[in-house]
Design a protein around this motif. Structure first.
Motif, mmCIF file in Angstrom:
data_model
loop_
_atom_site.group_PDB
_atom_site.id
_atom_site.type_symbol
_atom_site.label_atom_id
_atom_site.label_comp_id
_atom_site.label_asym_id
_atom_site.label_seq_id
_atom_site.Cartn_x
_atom_site.Cartn_y
_atom_site.Cartn_z
ATOM 1 N N ILE A 145 -10.678 -3.094 -23.444
ATOM 2 C CA ILE A 145 -9.939 -2.948 -22.186
ATOM 3 C C ILE A 145 -10.752 -2.117 -21.197
ATOM 4 N N ASN A 146 -11.421 -1.072 -21.695
ATOM 5 C CA ASN A 146 -12.278 -0.262 -20.831
ATOM 6 C C ASN A 146 -13.398 -1.097 -20.228
ATOM 7 N N THR A 147 -14.018 -1.922 -21.063
ATOM 8 C CA THR A 147 -15.119 -2.773 -20.604
ATOM 9 C C THR A 147 -14.640 -3.759 -19.548
ATOM 10 N N MET A 148 -13.493 -4.372 -19.786
ATOM 11 C CA MET A 148 -12.936 -5.339 -18.839
ATOM 12 C C MET A 148 -12.624 -4.677 -17.503
ATOM 13 N N LEU A 149 -12.044 -3.486 -17.543
ATOM 14 C CA LEU A 149 -11.694 -2.790 -16.317
ATOM 15 C C LEU A 149 -12.938 -2.404 -15.526
ATOM 16 N N LEU A 150 -13.945 -1.878 -16.206
ATOM 17 C CA LEU A 150 -15.179 -1.484 -15.529
ATOM 18 C C LEU A 150 -15.853 -2.698 -14.887
ATOM 19 N N SER A 151 -15.874 -3.808 -15.606
ATOM 20 C CA SER A 151 -16.442 -5.037 -15.062
ATOM 21 C C SER A 151 -15.680 -5.494 -13.821
ATOM 22 N N GLY A 152 -14.348 -5.426 -13.880
ATOM 23 C CA GLY A 152 -13.527 -5.840 -12.748
ATOM 24 C C GLY A 152 -13.769 -4.980 -11.520
ATOM 25 N N ILE A 153 -13.862 -3.665 -11.713
ATOM 26 C CA ILE A 153 -14.081 -2.752 -10.585
ATOM 27 C C ILE A 153 -15.431 -3.018 -9.932
ATOM 28 N N VAL A 154 -16.477 -3.136 -10.748
ATOM 29 C CA VAL A 154 -17.821 -3.377 -10.205
ATOM 30 C C VAL A 154 -17.872 -4.733 -9.494
ATOM 31 N N SER A 155 -17.187 -5.732 -10.046
ATOM 32 C CA SER A 155 -17.154 -7.056 -9.417
ATOM 33 C C SER A 155 -16.503 -7.001 -8.043
ATOM 34 N N VAL A 156 -15.357 -6.326 -7.949
ATOM 35 C CA VAL A 156 -14.648 -6.229 -6.672
ATOM 36 C C VAL A 156 -15.471 -5.444 -5.655
ATOM 37 N N LEU A 157 -16.100 -4.356 -6.097
ATOM 38 C CA LEU A 157 -16.928 -3.572 -5.182
ATOM 39 C C LEU A 157 -18.139 -4.363 -4.700
ATOM 40 N N SER A 158 -18.655 -5.270 -5.542
ATOM 41 C CA SER A 158 -19.851 -6.022 -5.168
ATOM 42 C C SER A 158 -19.612 -6.943 -3.976
ATOM 43 N N ILE A 159 -18.346 -7.208 -3.662
ATOM 44 C CA ILE A 159 -18.028 -8.052 -2.507
ATOM 45 C C ILE A 159 -18.398 -7.338 -1.215
ATOM 46 N N ARG A 160 -18.331 -6.010 -1.230
ATOM 47 C CA ARG A 160 -18.520 -5.246 0.002
ATOM 48 C C ARG A 160 -19.588 -4.157 -0.089
ATOM 49 N N VAL A 161 -20.015 -3.795 -1.310
ATOM 50 C CA VAL A 161 -20.949 -2.677 -1.477
ATOM 51 C C VAL A 161 -22.308 -3.194 -1.942
ATOM 52 N N PRO A 162 -23.427 -2.702 -1.364
ATOM 53 C CA PRO A 162 -24.764 -3.113 -1.811
ATOM 54 C C PRO A 162 -24.961 -2.857 -3.302
ATOM 55 N N GLY A 163 -25.760 -3.696 -3.949
ATOM 56 C CA GLY A 163 -25.917 -3.661 -5.395
ATOM 57 C C GLY A 163 -26.359 -2.319 -5.946
ATOM 58 N N PHE A 164 -27.359 -1.695 -5.309
ATOM 59 C CA PHE A 164 -27.876 -0.423 -5.815
ATOM 60 C C PHE A 164 -26.794 0.648 -5.804
ATOM 61 N N ILE A 165 -26.073 0.736 -4.691
ATOM 62 C CA ILE A 165 -25.002 1.729 -4.576
ATOM 63 C C ILE A 165 -23.887 1.410 -5.554
ATOM 64 N N LEU A 236 -6.226 -2.616 -14.444
ATOM 65 C CA LEU A 236 -6.904 -3.909 -14.417
ATOM 66 C C LEU A 236 -6.130 -4.904 -13.555
ATOM 67 N N TYR A 237 -4.819 -4.891 -13.657
ATOM 68 C CA TYR A 237 -3.974 -5.768 -12.849
ATOM 69 C C TYR A 237 -4.162 -5.486 -11.357
ATOM 70 N N ILE A 238 -4.216 -4.203 -11.013
ATOM 71 C CA ILE A 238 -4.401 -3.810 -9.607
ATOM 72 C C ILE A 238 -5.772 -4.252 -9.105
ATOM 73 N N VAL A 239 -6.798 -4.053 -9.935
ATOM 74 C CA VAL A 239 -8.158 -4.435 -9.547
ATOM 75 C C VAL A 239 -8.235 -5.943 -9.293
ATOM 76 N N LEU A 240 -7.636 -6.732 -10.176
ATOM 77 C CA LEU A 240 -7.635 -8.180 -9.971
ATOM 78 C C LEU A 240 -6.863 -8.547 -8.700
ATOM 79 N N GLY A 241 -5.819 -7.767 -8.396
ATOM 80 C CA GLY A 241 -5.058 -8.010 -7.175
ATOM 81 C C GLY A 241 -5.878 -7.777 -5.917
ATOM 82 N N LEU A 242 -6.901 -6.919 -6.014
ATOM 83 C CA LEU A 242 -7.753 -6.639 -4.853
ATOM 84 C C LEU A 242 -8.595 -7.838 -4.460
ATOM 85 N N THR A 243 -8.777 -8.793 -5.371
ATOM 86 C CA THR A 243 -9.544 -9.990 -5.026
ATOM 87 C C THR A 243 -8.784 -10.863 -4.026
#
Length: 251
Positions: A145-165, A236-243
């Protein structure tokens, strides 16, 4: 949407990173669970049962790094290759596309992480520790669950945040989550605005450490508190909702 999710997974698998990860996990498990070289606080850890929690902590760290790396570039690459225009021109809505790519990253991260943990399951069977198998499997599922959540957060941030940051943010978030309980203790000690500010920030940071503790409780046949796990699933539900939010103008 399912097709996009599976295509994301297939693209990652073609990179052969899954196989490299499995071999790496197997070697790490071999080093940790066998031999006499493992010491904690200058105390030798000889029993396999005592080494399993250590092995799972190492695997969790490696799996988290993989989740960050997997999720960093998937969505940005879709923008760069202009794939988004092709997909959206076929009637797929932007939120559906972002949701599918994010779930694809989450599913891929989960499979990659489980491939690492699979070596632990093999060692349980080979070393005749079948009695640990069910507890180990349940513990792995909770940790995932931790891995899934971390992946979801990084994925959502990648829509708006540069990769390095985004990569740095992902690492910081991971370590803050791992030391969440310690930071809570510090916030209770601090007085005034500093303590209040830290406590407020901790509300926004997933508590990876508490989920790891519950996974450890499962492994050691102790009482498990289901609340931290449910809270993590809510995150995780909230993060997916951000998409569902509008994406950048390039779309």
């Amino acid at each position: 949407m399912l097709t996009i999710t599976m295509n994301t997974f297939k693209e990652k698998v073609r990179s052969k990173a899954l196989y490299i990860t499995s071999i790496t996990g197997f070697i790490l498990m071999l080093l940790i669970t066998t031999g006499n070289g493992l010491s904690i606080n200058e105390q030798k850890v000889l029993l396999f049962e005592d080494r399993v929690p250590v092995a799972m902590s190492v695997m969790q760290f490696l799996g988290s790094l993989l989740a960050i790396m997997i999720s960093l570039q998937t969505i940005p690459n879709e923008f760069e290759r202009k794939t988004t225009h092709l997909i959206l021109s076929r009637g797929v809505k932007p939120w559906q596309y972002m949701f599918s790519l994010t779930t694809g990253n989450i599913f891929t991260s989960l499979v990659f992480t489980l491939s690492i943990y699979s070596s632990l399951i093999v060692f349980c069977l080979v070393l005749g520790k079948g009695n640990l198998l069910l507890h180990t499997l349940a513990s792995i599922l909770v940790l995932s669950i931790n891995t899934m959540l971390l992946s979801g957060i990084v994925s959502v941030l990648s829509i708006r945040v540069p990769g390095f940051i985004n990569g740095i943010v992902g690492l910081i978030l991971y370590f803050l989550g791992v030391f969440h309980s310690l930071l809570e203790t510090v916030s209770n000690v601090l007085e005034g605005a500093k303590g209040t500010l830290l406590q407020t920030c901790l509300w926004l940071i997933p508590n990876f450490s508490e989920v790891q503790r519950q996974a450890s409780n499962i492994l050691l046949s102790r009482t498990v508190d289901i609340v931290p796990v449910l809270v993590q699933l809510l995150f995780l539900y909230i993060v997916l909702g951000l998409t569902f939010l509008p994406v950048r103008k390039e779309v």
